[in-house]
Design a protein around this motif. Structure first.
Motif, PDB file in Angstrom:
ATOM      1  N   ASN A  20       0.829  -1.206   0.000  1.00  0.00           N
ATOM      2  CA  ASN A  20       0.000   0.000   0.000  1.00  0.00           C
ATOM      3  C   ASN A  20       0.867   1.261   0.000  1.00  0.00           C
ATOM      4  OD1 ASN A  20      -2.558   1.252   0.015  1.00  0.00           O
ATOM      5  ND2 ASN A  20      -2.421   1.587   2.213  1.00  0.00           N
ATOM      6  N   LYS A  21       1.951   1.247   0.783  1.00  0.00           N
ATOM      7  CA  LYS A  21       2.876   2.387   0.818  1.00  0.00           C
ATOM      8  C   LYS A  21       3.484   2.653  -0.558  1.00  0.00           C
ATOM      9  CE  LYS A  21       4.628   2.197   5.575  1.00  0.00           C
ATOM     10  NZ  LYS A  21       5.861   1.958   6.383  1.00  0.00           N
ATOM     11  N   ILE A  22       3.919   1.578  -1.209  1.00  0.00           N
ATOM     12  CA  ILE A  22       4.562   1.742  -2.512  1.00  0.00           C
ATOM     13  C   ILE A  22       3.542   2.158  -3.568  1.00  0.00           C
ATOM     14  CG2 ILE A  22       5.957   0.628  -4.301  1.00  0.00           C
ATOM     15  CD1 ILE A  22       7.387   1.039  -1.616  1.00  0.00           C
ATOM     16  N   SER A  23       2.336   1.594  -3.507  1.00  0.00           N
ATOM     17  CA  SER A  23       1.328   1.911  -4.524  1.00  0.00           C
ATOM     18  C   SER A  23       0.805   3.329  -4.399  1.00  0.00           C
ATOM     19  CB  SER A  23       0.169   0.908  -4.457  1.00  0.00           C
ATOM     20  OG  SER A  23      -0.566   1.050  -3.255  1.00  0.00           O
ATOM     21  N   ASP A  24       1.056   3.972  -3.273  1.00  0.00           N
ATOM     22  CA  ASP A  24       0.717   5.392  -3.148  1.00  0.00           C
ATOM     23  C   ASP A  24       1.634   6.261  -4.002  1.00  0.00           C
ATOM     24  OD1 ASP A  24      -1.407   5.078  -1.438  1.00  0.00           O
ATOM     25  OD2 ASP A  24      -0.252   5.443   0.391  1.00  0.00           O
ATOM     26  N   GLN A  25       2.768   5.668  -4.434  1.00  0.00           N
ATOM     27  CA  GLN A  25       3.777   6.439  -5.151  1.00  0.00           C
ATOM     28  C   GLN A  25       3.899   6.069  -6.629  1.00  0.00           C
ATOM     29  OE1 GLN A  25       7.344   7.007  -2.340  1.00  0.00           O
ATOM     30  NE2 GLN A  25       6.218   5.326  -1.380  1.00  0.00           N
ATOM     31  N   LEU A  26       3.628   4.811  -6.963  1.00  0.00           N
ATOM     32  CA  LEU A  26       3.615   4.384  -8.361  1.00  0.00           C
ATOM     33  C   LEU A  26       2.930   3.031  -8.464  1.00  0.00           C
ATOM     34  CD1 LEU A  26       7.232   3.306  -9.434  1.00  0.00           C
ATOM     35  CD2 LEU A  26       6.456   3.433  -7.100  1.00  0.00           C
ATOM     36  N   LYS A  27       2.720   2.573  -9.688  1.00  0.00           N
ATOM     37  CA  LYS A  27       1.974   1.330  -9.889  1.00  0.00           C
ATOM     38  C   LYS A  27       2.777   0.119  -9.417  1.00  0.00           C
ATOM     39  CE  LYS A  27      -1.115   2.794 -13.565  1.00  0.00           C
ATOM     40  NZ  LYS A  27      -1.630   2.516 -14.928  1.00  0.00           N
ATOM     41  N   VAL A  28       2.050  -0.877  -8.900  1.00  0.00           N
ATOM     42  CA  VAL A  28       2.670  -2.052  -8.299  1.00  0.00           C
ATOM     43  C   VAL A  28       2.123  -3.341  -8.907  1.00  0.00           C
ATOM     44  CG1 VAL A  28       2.820  -3.421  -6.171  1.00  0.00           C
ATOM     45  CG2 VAL A  28       3.184  -0.951  -6.086  1.00  0.00           C
ATOM     46  N   ILE A  29       3.053  -4.231  -9.271  1.00  0.00           N
ATOM     47  CA  ILE A  29       2.727  -5.623  -9.594  1.00  0.00           C
ATOM     48  C   ILE A  29       3.131  -6.451  -8.374  1.00  0.00           C
ATOM     49  CG2 ILE A  29       3.173  -7.597 -11.109  1.00  0.00           C
ATOM     50  CD1 ILE A  29       4.236  -5.600 -13.207  1.00  0.00           C
ATOM     51  N   LYS A  30       2.209  -7.164  -7.780  1.00  0.00           N
ATOM     52  CA  LYS A  30       2.567  -8.050  -6.666  1.00  0.00           C
ATOM     53  C   LYS A  30       2.659  -9.470  -7.182  1.00  0.00           C
ATOM     54  CE  LYS A  30       3.534  -9.447  -2.524  1.00  0.00           C
ATOM     55  NZ  LYS A  30       4.394 -10.552  -3.005  1.00  0.00           N
ATOM     56  N   ALA A  31       3.816 -10.079  -6.980  1.00  0.00           N
ATOM     57  CA  ALA A  31       4.040 -11.455  -7.437  1.00  0.00           C
ATOM     58  C   ALA A  31       3.717 -12.443  -6.331  1.00  0.00           C
ATOM     59  CB  ALA A  31       5.492 -11.625  -7.875  1.00  0.00           C
ATOM     60  N   PHE A  32       3.149 -13.567  -6.724  1.00  0.00           N
ATOM     61  CA  PHE A  32       2.851 -14.666  -5.811  1.00  0.00           C
ATOM     62  C   PHE A  32       3.480 -15.934  -6.359  1.00  0.00           C
ATOM     63  CE2 PHE A  32      -0.482 -11.543  -5.395  1.00  0.00           C
ATOM     64  CZ  PHE A  32      -0.648 -11.420  -4.025  1.00  0.00           C
ATOM     65  N   ARG A  33       4.184 -16.638  -5.501  1.00  0.00           N
ATOM     66  CA  ARG A  33       4.871 -17.865  -5.902  1.00  0.00           C
ATOM     67  C   ARG A  33       3.992 -19.064  -5.558  1.00  0.00           C
ATOM     68  NH1 ARG A  33       7.899 -14.829  -2.913  1.00  0.00           N
ATOM     69  NH2 ARG A  33       8.118 -16.325  -1.214  1.00  0.00           N
ATOM     70  N   ILE A  34       3.640 -19.830  -6.583  1.00  0.00           N
ATOM     71  CA  ILE A  34       2.781 -21.000  -6.407  1.00  0.00           C
ATOM     72  C   ILE A  34       3.666 -22.217  -6.166  1.00  0.00           C
ATOM     73  CG2 ILE A  34       0.931 -22.390  -7.389  1.00  0.00           C
ATOM     74  CD1 ILE A  34       0.207 -19.439  -6.980  1.00  0.00           C
ATOM     75  N   THR A  35       3.602 -22.777  -4.968  1.00  0.00           N
ATOM     76  CA  THR A  35       4.493 -23.883  -4.616  1.00  0.00           C
ATOM     77  C   THR A  35       3.801 -25.239  -4.588  1.00  0.00           C
ATOM     78  OG1 THR A  35       4.082 -23.444  -2.266  1.00  0.00           O
ATOM     79  CG2 THR A  35       6.014 -22.395  -3.256  1.00  0.00           C
ATOM     80  N   ASP A  36       2.493 -25.250  -4.357  1.00  0.00           N
ATOM     81  CA  ASP A  36       1.784 -26.522  -4.209  1.00  0.00           C
ATOM     82  C   ASP A  36       0.771 -26.725  -5.324  1.00  0.00           C
ATOM     83  OD1 ASP A  36       3.059 -27.022  -1.700  1.00  0.00           O
ATOM     84  OD2 ASP A  36       1.636 -25.635  -0.759  1.00  0.00           O
ATOM     85  N   SER A  37       0.551 -27.978  -5.670  1.00  0.00           N
ATOM     86  CA  SER A  37      -0.399 -28.301  -6.734  1.00  0.00           C
ATOM     87  C   SER A  37      -1.842 -28.039  -6.313  1.00  0.00           C
ATOM     88  CB  SER A  37      -0.253 -29.774  -7.144  1.00  0.00           C
ATOM     89  OG  SER A  37      -0.487 -30.619  -6.030  1.00  0.00           O
ATOM     90  N   ASP A  38      -2.067 -27.859  -5.015  1.00  0.00           N
ATOM     91  CA  ASP A  38      -3.427 -27.592  -4.532  1.00  0.00           C
ATOM     92  C   ASP A  38      -3.518 -26.209  -3.872  1.00  0.00           C
ATOM     93  OD1 ASP A  38      -1.886 -28.158  -2.360  1.00  0.00           O
ATOM     94  OD2 ASP A  38      -3.333 -29.487  -1.375  1.00  0.00           O
ATOM     95  N   ALA A  39      -2.637 -25.294  -4.286  1.00  0.00           N
ATOM     96  CA  ALA A  39      -2.623 -23.959  -3.697  1.00  0.00           C
ATOM     97  C   ALA A  39      -3.963 -23.255  -3.905  1.00  0.00           C
ATOM     98  CB  ALA A  39      -1.503 -23.123  -4.321  1.00  0.00           C
ATOM     99  N   ASN A  40      -4.399 -22.542  -2.887  1.00  0.00           N
ATOM    100  CA  ASN A  40      -5.634 -21.773  -2.965  1.00  0.00           C
ATOM    101  C   ASN A  40      -5.269 -20.342  -3.377  1.00  0.00           C
ATOM    102  OD1 ASN A  40      -7.924 -20.172  -2.395  1.00  0.00           O
ATOM    103  ND2 ASN A  40      -8.659 -21.663  -0.917  1.00  0.00           N
TER     104      ASN A  40
END
Length: 209
Positions: A91-111
């Protein structure tokens, strides 16, 4: 479909990339990555480079001060947060410029819906990558895209992780209302940080046509 080419380290190649049908170029600022641009790319050279694409800086658990310093030094237009950044930090960073948040998928049944639920209001884009213990991306492997097909994500997202030229048909067949683009890196390299520009050109043209 948008195309992001990440892990660039050479100004000459970046100049050539600007003539290809891509939309984003990524610079990695994670010191443990072999594609880290620090001491490989002159900030002023990159900042002055006129490109019809968006310049993205990739950071892993960096401080706000470090991120904003590199944003200023390199003239970055967007940041990708690829570590364990909290909602409040994003939220702090997105107040200053656009943000891509990456998520690492580790499990075959990840929610996936559970992973992203708190980040919808504090980021502009999501990116999903293959995760592995102790690694923040760079695995060169895919995760199961079917985990995203039935998700309720309501944020434009990039697919990443082990995507190569032979995946064009699979990318065209993948459908989700918020599927926005593809992030490519290691499968389009001669060596870490050195891109195979012809391969990228062929891939981009085939994907968008």
């Amino acid at each position: 479909m948008k195309i992001k080419v990440c892990g660039n380290t050479r100004i000459e190649q970046l100049k050539e990339l600007s003539n290809l049908p891509i939309d984003y170029v990524g610079l990695i600022f994670y010191p443990q990555s072999p594609r880290c641009v620090v001491q490989k790319l002159d900030p002023n050279d990159f900042k002055q480079l006129k490109m019809p694409v968006t310049k993205v800086g990739v950071f892993v658990n960096a401080s706000e001060e470090e991120i904003m310093k590199q944003v200023e030094d390199f003239g970055l237009e967007m940041v990708q947060l690829h570590g364990d950044e909290t909602v409040s930090f994003c939220n702090k960073i997105s107040d200053q410029l656009k943000v891509i948040k990456a998520f690492r998928i580790t499990d075959s049944d990840a929610n996936v819906d559970w992973l992203v639920q708190e980040y919808h209001e504090v980021c502009d884009y999501f990116l999903f990558d293959k995760g592995s213990a102790g690694l923040y991306g760079g695995t060169g492997k895919k995760f199961d895209w079917d985990l995203l097909r039935n998700s309720t994500i309501k944020k434009p997202f990039f697919l990443s992780g082990g995507i190569g030229k032979n995946d064009v048909a699979a990318l065209k067949a993948f459908h989700h209302p918020f599927f926005y683009g593809v992030d490519v890196n290691s499968r389009f390299e001669i060596s870490p940080g050195i891109k195979d520009l012809k391969l990228i050109k062929d891939f981009a043209e085939e994907l968008i046509n």
